[in-house]
Design an enzyme around this catalytic site. Structure first.
Site, mmCIF file in Angstrom:
data_model
loop_
_atom_site.group_PDB
_atom_site.id
_atom_site.type_symbol
_atom_site.label_atom_id
_atom_site.label_comp_id
_atom_site.label_asym_id
_atom_site.label_seq_id
_atom_site.Cartn_x
_atom_site.Cartn_y
_atom_site.Cartn_z
ATOM 1 N N GLY A 91 -8.087 -3.520 -6.420
ATOM 2 C CA GLY A 91 -8.351 -4.861 -5.904
ATOM 3 C C GLY A 91 -8.321 -5.999 -6.926
ATOM 4 O O GLY A 91 -8.800 -7.090 -6.631
ATOM 5 N N GLY A 92 -7.733 -5.737 -8.089
ATOM 6 C CA GLY A 92 -7.704 -6.788 -9.120
ATOM 7 C C GLY A 92 -6.963 -8.043 -8.673
ATOM 8 O O GLY A 92 -7.404 -9.164 -8.940
ATOM 9 N N ASP A 122 1.487 1.693 5.004
ATOM 10 C CA ASP A 122 2.578 1.701 4.031
ATOM 11 C C ASP A 122 3.021 0.259 3.761
ATOM 12 O O ASP A 122 3.409 -0.460 4.692
ATOM 13 C CB ASP A 122 3.742 2.528 4.606
ATOM 14 N N LYS A 179 8.717 -3.539 -11.908
ATOM 15 C CA LYS A 179 8.624 -2.583 -13.013
ATOM 16 C C LYS A 179 10.042 -2.316 -13.494
ATOM 17 O O LYS A 179 10.911 -1.933 -12.690
ATOM 18 C CB LYS A 179 7.978 -1.261 -12.572
HETATM 19 N N1 SAM Z 1 -2.765 -4.778 -8.131
HETATM 20 C C1 SAM Z 1 -3.748 -3.702 -8.163
HETATM 21 C C2 SAM Z 1 -4.980 -4.206 -8.852
HETATM 22 O O1 SAM Z 1 -4.943 -5.304 -9.418
HETATM 23 O O2 SAM Z 1 -6.023 -3.534 -8.810
HETATM 24 C C3 SAM Z 1 -3.201 -2.478 -8.837
HETATM 25 C C4 SAM Z 1 -2.058 -1.885 -8.085
HETATM 26 S S1 SAM Z 1 -1.520 -0.335 -8.667
HETATM 27 C C5 SAM Z 1 -0.559 -0.774 -10.049
HETATM 28 C C6 SAM Z 1 -0.325 0.115 -7.493
HETATM 29 C C7 SAM Z 1 -0.896 0.451 -6.144
HETATM 30 O O3 SAM Z 1 0.181 0.511 -5.215
HETATM 31 C C8 SAM Z 1 -1.591 1.822 -6.072
HETATM 32 O O4 SAM Z 1 -2.918 1.645 -5.682
HETATM 33 C C9 SAM Z 1 -0.787 2.588 -5.000
HETATM 34 O O5 SAM Z 1 -1.619 3.354 -4.149
HETATM 35 C C10 SAM Z 1 -0.143 1.460 -4.236
HETATM 36 N N2 SAM Z 1 1.098 1.833 -3.536
HETATM 37 C C11 SAM Z 1 2.201 2.417 -4.007
HETATM 38 N N3 SAM Z 1 3.121 2.584 -3.035
HETATM 39 C C12 SAM Z 1 2.561 2.066 -1.908
HETATM 40 C C13 SAM Z 1 3.006 1.924 -0.558
HETATM 41 N N4 SAM Z 1 4.218 2.351 -0.180
HETATM 42 N N5 SAM Z 1 2.198 1.326 0.321
HETATM 43 C C14 SAM Z 1 0.963 0.878 -0.039
HETATM 44 N N6 SAM Z 1 0.499 0.990 -1.305
HETATM 45 C C15 SAM Z 1 1.273 1.589 -2.208
#
Ligand code: SAM
Length: 331
Positions: A200-201, A237, A282
């Site tokens: 949640g950042g 998703d 990325k």
């Molecule tokens: N922005 C977040 C923060 O500030 O705390 C960190 C995000 S983290 C780098 C990436 C997130 O994307 C993960 O929690 C992962 O579960 C989610 N994620 C990856 N593919 C996804 C999808 N297809 N649908 C929903 N969430 C997804």
């Protein structure tokens, strides 16, 4: 190179791997104002700082480094409103940081005594040290460069933010939006969707600005953030989710192939599901610049057919890692 070619400034670049900087040498005469206009810092994706070099001084005597610097500045007839001492962001560069902080005070005093400061001047003075006797002296226009030494915006990790990723979105908002834009585009009562939100950042940055968020992710959200009542967490998703009503902001930090994310964001913008977007791409190990350009071309092409118009900014920020941040604003 991309920028200089586009602006049709003739010249060549000198760059060595792992030195942390690159130099562009124009081959024709250019005024400081002309170069400043042509070389726009905001379009330099991977550069953290940019300066127009006035002189390269290579043998500053250790017993008096200030006099040659003042003499060089005298020739330019410029006044400056700020002084930034910088080094390449490398291990060798880091060893110069205590030298720079010690040198800054006497140099600032000497500049003041010799009337080089004028708080109305549009120019900032940069001293970019390669070692304690080798320095590029240059300037940047206050509207065209970073006000922070080495382009590093030092941000304190907010105590209640759930992840360090929060600093990426904070830096993006604070450096890629002007103060006016921050006021205009990040207002109380706006709505947002955060794709890949956990823990949640990024959502925290939006909630902190009184923006309600739909947080999309299968993972767990930070409880204190959920307790604000400003967040709706949906375990869906991110590539198929769509909001019931259009939102102001779509933010996305999912780790996925860059073109996959780019197409997703464009779909939201083209179909009017959101007005503005902030997202990270990325980057692959190789051909990073090519990948960013491919995504940029795709975005510009998709958005070119729409009214109103959009502003697209791309930067690799200090808090980014192997990624770039994109901001798309509906004008
Ligand atoms: N922005 C977040 C923060 O500030 O705390 C960190 C995000 S983290 C780098 C990436 C997130 O994307 C993960 O929690 C992962 O579960 C989610 N994620 C990856 N593919 C996804 C999808 N297809 N649908 C929903 N969430 C997804």
């Amino acid at each position: 190179m991309h920028i200089t070619q586009k602006q049709q400034i003739q010249g060549y670049i000198k760059a060595k791997p792992d030195t942390g900087y690159a130099s562009f040498y124009p081959t024709s005469e250019n005024s400081l104002e002309g170069l400043n206009k042509s070389l726009t810092f905001s379009s330099m994706i991977f550069a953290r700082q940019s300066l127009l070099v006035l002189q390269h001084l290579q043998q500053l005597p250790p017993e008096d480094r200030i006099s040659p610097l003042l003499a060089a500045l005298e020739l330019t007839e410029l006044k400056v409103s700020d002084l930034l001492l910088e080094t390449p962001d490398t291990n060798e560069g880091k060893q110069l940081s205590s030298f720079c902080s010690k040198f800054k005070t006497p140099l600032r005093k000497a500049l003041e005594q010799n009337h080089y400061f004028d708080h109305n001047s549009p120019w900032r003075l940069h001293l970019f040290f390669l070692n304690s006797s080798d320095v590029y002296m240059g300037v940047s226009h206050i509207n065209n460069g970073s006000p922070y030494p080495m382009g590093i915006m030092r941000l304190r990790m907010p105590k209640s933010a759930p992840s360090r990723s929060t600093l990426k979105l904070e830096e993006a908002f604070k450096t890629m939006l002007s103060e006016d834009e921050q006021q205009r585009y990040l207002c109380n009562g706006m709505t947002a969707v955060d794709l890949g939100a956990c823990p949640g950042g990024w959502t925290w940055q939006l909630v902190n600005r009184n923006i309600r968020v739909e947080a999309i992710d299968n993972g767990p959200m930070d409880q204190a953030l959920m307790d604000t009542g400003m967040v709706k967490h949906l375990r869906e998703d991110g590539f198929t989710y769509l909001p019931e009503k259009p939102v102001d902001w779509l933010v996305c930090d999912m780790v996925e192939r860059p073109m996959h994310v780019t197409r997703l964001i464009c779909r939201w913008l083209v179909h009017g599901h959101c007005k503005h977007s902030a997202f990270n791409l990325k980057l692959p190990m190789k051909k990073r610049y090519d990948m960013v350009m491919e995504c940029r071309e795709y975005i510009l092409d998709e958005l070119s057919q729409l009214t109103p118009k959009y502003k697209v900014s791309i930067r690799q920020l200090y808090h980014d890692r192997e990624e770039v941040t994109l901001l798309i604003l509906q004008l």
